[in-house]
Design a protein around this motif. Sequence first.
Motif, PDB file in Angstrom:
ATOM      1  N   VAL A  46      -8.593  -4.309  -3.161  1.00  0.00           N
ATOM      2  CA  VAL A  46      -7.224  -4.040  -2.744  1.00  0.00           C
ATOM      3  C   VAL A  46      -6.374  -4.336  -3.006  1.00  0.00           C
ATOM      4  O   VAL A  46      -6.770  -5.839  -1.535  1.00  0.00           O
ATOM      5  N   THR A  48      -1.916  -4.871  -2.013  1.00  0.00           N
ATOM      6  CA  THR A  48      -0.427  -3.857  -1.063  1.00  0.00           C
ATOM      7  C   THR A  48       0.617  -4.337  -1.248  1.00  0.00           C
ATOM      8  O   THR A  48       0.299  -5.431  -1.972  1.00  0.00           O
ATOM      9  N   THR A  76       1.740   3.908   2.763  1.00  0.00           N
ATOM     10  CA  THR A  76       2.057   3.514   3.990  1.00  0.00           C
ATOM     11  C   THR A  76       3.325   3.423   5.061  1.00  0.00           C
ATOM     12  O   THR A  76       2.894   3.839   5.886  1.00  0.00           O
ATOM     13  N   ARG A 128       5.918   0.599   1.336  1.00  0.00           N
ATOM     14  CA  ARG A 128       4.767  -0.225   1.025  1.00  0.00           C
ATOM     15  C   ARG A 128       3.124   0.773   0.465  1.00  0.00           C
ATOM     16  O   ARG A 128       3.449   2.412   0.594  1.00  0.00           O
ATOM     17  N   THR A 130      -1.029   0.908  -0.518  1.00  0.00           N
ATOM     18  CA  THR A 130      -2.330   0.467  -0.608  1.00  0.00           C
ATOM     19  C   THR A 130      -2.971   0.651  -1.994  1.00  0.00           C
ATOM     20  O   THR A 130      -2.785   2.087  -1.773  1.00  0.00           O
ATOM     21  N   TYR A 131      -3.320  -0.053  -2.427  1.00  0.00           N
ATOM     22  CA  TYR A 131      -4.084   0.186  -3.603  1.00  0.00           C
ATOM     23  C   TYR A 131      -5.686   0.007  -3.599  1.00  0.00           C
ATOM     24  O   TYR A 131      -6.553  -1.165  -3.020  1.00  0.00           O
TER      25      TYR A 131
END
Length: 177
Positions: A46, A48, A76, A128, A130-131
Amino acid sequence: MIEDLGIRGVALVRGARHHDDRGFLRKVLVSEEARAHGLDVGVAEVVTTTNEVAGTIRGMHYQVAPSAEAKTLWVTDGALLDVLVDLRPDEPTYGQWVAVELSAGDDVALHVPTGIAHGYQTLEDDTRLTYLISTGHSPDHARTLAYDDPTVGIEWPMAPTRISVKDREGHAWPPAP
């Protein structure tokens, strides 16, 4: 709800937002639903990313086998134009690109399957993402397609304000094996 974007495996995943007097809860992804639609949503990492200045370009990134990676990502904060290039020679969309605008308020995640180069340009300061990434990062298998390759012809919305040396020096088409 899952919406295909015209390149096999590239899809928008429309989440649900539930409000109450405390604020909201956002359901970004339901793995069972995504898998039923044929999307690989396994998670090894995960990540960011933060981008301070509008116009920043990151990409066009991909990893080759045996470390090819699928990604599911969402914004986000801020907004961006996300761009995907099909690198799979056996697909009818090989060499084609698709772009979608994503923002923090749209309750959408984007799924990027293996075999797709991925990049974006920020449209607002302090954007921003998130992956969820299916495979760990492998520098030996990481590749970058030139974001400005004329053969691919990506139409970015503005001139780049920031871009890394690695991204500026990406490989020309066809993609690096």
